[in-house]
Write a protein that holds these residues in place. Sequence first.
Motif, short mmCIF file in Angstrom:
data_model
loop_
_atom_site.label_atom_id
_atom_site.label_comp_id
_atom_site.label_asym_id
_atom_site.label_seq_id
_atom_site.Cartn_x
_atom_site.Cartn_y
_atom_site.Cartn_z
N TYR A 1 0.83 -1.21 0.00
CA TYR A 1 0.00 0.00 0.00
C TYR A 1 0.87 1.26 0.00
N TRP B 1 -3.89 7.10 -5.64
CA TRP B 1 -4.31 5.75 -5.25
C TRP B 1 -5.08 5.77 -3.94
N PHE C 1 -8.58 4.00 -3.09
CA PHE C 1 -8.61 2.84 -2.19
C PHE C 1 -9.64 3.02 -1.07
#
Length: 320
Positions: free
Chosen positions: A32, A42, A46
């Motif tokens: 991550y 991102w 997410f």
Amino acid sequence: MLDAPKSKPKDLEAIARTGGPLRRMAARIPTYLTDLRENPAWLPMFLLARTMPFRRAHWLTAKPVKTLKTASSMFGEIKADDVAAELKKTGIFTGLTLPDTVQKEIARFARETPCFGNFERKLEFLAEEHDEAERRFGRTILSGHHYERVLQCEAAVAVQQDPLLLNVAKHYLGGEAKLITTRTWWSFPTKSASEADLSRASFKFHFDLDDWRMLKFFFYLSDVDADAGPHVYVCGSHNRRRMKHQLTLLVGHAEEEVLEFYGEESAITLTGKAGYGFVEDPFGFHMGTLAKQTPRLMMEVGFGVSKPSKRRYHGEPVIR
């Protein structure tokens, strides 16, 4: 029957089978963080793409589809707008078949090209040497990915570049749809798996959060029956989501919990001969069941609307 390896699992697939939710999430933190450093956009994806209000808002930004030149496709006269219409309704379309020569060439390549077990590049072996690889590495190995090596196979690249796939993706995702991933991988039956391994691997529905909007084409490259790890998809689950499943960082949920909400009749198990193909919205709940008797060889071509990772190949974790 071989004893299950006693060493502490180091790869993500092993942790996903044997660890609890917190341990699984902790194991993915390095991945991550690397995703975030590479692409700061991102993080909001997410966190928010799992919620229906934000997803629907993002779908409103889809660019209109420009008129595309019709080009010959290996899949015949299938119309992209018809496929997209079915995807919008159920989340899945099952009317694809690879030409026999294409399927056989990709399968030959996959047999002759070493794969990497459990997403670990250190676990390299040929598919036919799976049993020996488990003994050599002292691990239960349930999968073997070819990663970027698949692009050395001309037949696989031909599938990836077939005009129907991009045409379907643009009709469904919007005009900005682009190729994101191509992969082939084995799912192996294993004599060293414990009952806990089998139950956790077989009965966990999940949804994908690789992008705000995604579409994935799947092709069986080996015959897949009930004992060869068939794919299961919950029709309609791409369009609605239980609030509990939106307000958690976990993407995997127990089979009974998912089917209680979406209905047992919504789950379809996809079996077929080598060459059988389908396309799905991976935000819908799905799972790949464990291969019990024979290995399953599969190909995936994925499309999305965001830039693909340049750092690692599809599914490859960062392990520390």
